[in-house]
Scaffold this active site. Structure first.
Site, PDB file in Angstrom:
ATOM      1  N   HIS A  93       0.839  -1.205   0.000  1.00  0.00           N
ATOM      2  CA  HIS A  93       0.000   0.000   0.000  1.00  0.00           C
ATOM      3  C   HIS A  93       0.876   1.258   0.000  1.00  0.00           C
ATOM      4  O   HIS A  93       0.682   2.173  -0.807  1.00  0.00           O
ATOM      5  CB  HIS A  93      -0.926  -0.031   1.219  1.00  0.00           C
ATOM      6  CG  HIS A  93      -1.844   1.139   1.338  1.00  0.00           C
ATOM      7  ND1 HIS A  93      -3.191   1.044   1.049  1.00  0.00           N
ATOM      8  CD2 HIS A  93      -1.634   2.427   1.712  1.00  0.00           C
ATOM      9  CE1 HIS A  93      -3.755   2.232   1.238  1.00  0.00           C
ATOM     10  NE2 HIS A  93      -2.825   3.088   1.658  1.00  0.00           N
ATOM     11  N   GLU A  94       1.849   1.296   0.901  1.00  0.00           N
ATOM     12  CA  GLU A  94       2.682   2.490   1.035  1.00  0.00           C
ATOM     13  C   GLU A  94       3.645   2.651  -0.142  1.00  0.00           C
ATOM     14  O   GLU A  94       3.973   3.772  -0.526  1.00  0.00           O
ATOM     15  CB  GLU A  94       3.426   2.483   2.371  1.00  0.00           C
ATOM     16  CG  GLU A  94       2.513   2.428   3.594  1.00  0.00           C
ATOM     17  CD  GLU A  94       1.444   3.514   3.670  1.00  0.00           C
ATOM     18  OE1 GLU A  94       1.633   4.601   3.091  1.00  0.00           O
ATOM     19  OE2 GLU A  94       0.403   3.275   4.316  1.00  0.00           O
ATOM     20  N   HIS A  97       1.886   4.640  -2.703  1.00  0.00           N
ATOM     21  CA  HIS A  97       1.989   6.078  -2.404  1.00  0.00           C
ATOM     22  C   HIS A  97       3.361   6.610  -2.823  1.00  0.00           C
ATOM     23  O   HIS A  97       3.458   7.699  -3.403  1.00  0.00           O
ATOM     24  CB  HIS A  97       1.779   6.355  -0.917  1.00  0.00           C
ATOM     25  CG  HIS A  97       0.382   6.167  -0.434  1.00  0.00           C
ATOM     26  ND1 HIS A  97      -0.729   6.574  -1.137  1.00  0.00           N
ATOM     27  CD2 HIS A  97      -0.086   5.611   0.713  1.00  0.00           C
ATOM     28  CE1 HIS A  97      -1.823   6.275  -0.448  1.00  0.00           C
ATOM     29  NE2 HIS A  97      -1.454   5.695   0.680  1.00  0.00           N
TER      30      HIS A  97
END
Length: 191
Positions: A93-94, A97
């Protein structure tokens, strides 16, 4: 996003949460995950090298799993991790980003629409909202669960942004939804 533990107050701990050292080992294992390797490779191709200290385990005071911090890297909240799959999900997920930050010259995390777009992409592309994970969270809806989950998680994250009220977060999410949900880069399609 992730707040480091200070000496004044004990961190919030999930029952079975891991010590920082144990979580660091889990992060090393997650670096062998095919999706993590793919994202790291594409970050480097986009001109953003991921160094050895880019992903760190920390104790977090907030009830979050982790976070991406511009110029610093990824924090995984060890005291909220219980199994390897959770660490893998946070890292994936990160990294999405981080990829968004890398490829967009003007990404502004204080801009609710920019933040919402990256959260939509991370929620959709990371597997956070796979139906099995949703069932484990107690959400039993079978049809349309993935988009509902992404919307719920985007709202939770963007509302936590000090620059975004709940109304601004909802408006931003709706304004960018179609473009951002359908943007699957660096994947050819949503995994």
């Amino acid at each position: 996003m992730a707040e480091e533990h200070d000496e004044k107050s004990p961190p919030f701990v999930v029952p079975g949460g891991k010590a920082v050292e144990e979580c660091e080992d889990m992060i090393r294992r997650s670096l062998r995950h095919p999706t993590v390797k793919f994202l790291k490779e594409h970050l480097e191709k986009a001109g953003c090298a991921v160094g050895d200290n880019f992903i760190k385990a920390v104790h977090c005071h907030e009830q979050i799993s982790g976070g991406f911090v511009r110029g610093t890297g990824i924090k995984v909240c060890s005291n909220h991790m219980t199994i390897q799959d959770e660490v893998n999900q946070v890292v994936i997920h990160e990294l999405i980003h981080a990829y968004d930050e890398c490829r967009a010259a003007n990404l502004n995390w204080a801009n609710c629409a920019h933040h919402a777009c990256s959260e939509i992409r991370a929620g959709h592309l990371s597997g956070d909202c796979h139906y099995k994970r949703e069932l484990l969270r107690g959400f039993m809806k079978m049809r349309g669960h993935e988009q509902d989950c992404v919307r719920r998680r985007v709202m939770k994250s963007v509302i936590a942004n000090p620059y975004c009220s709940e109304a601004a977060a909802k408006d931003a999410m709706e304004a960018v939804w179609d473009v951002c949900y359908n943007d699957t880069q660096p994947f050819d399609r949503a995994p």
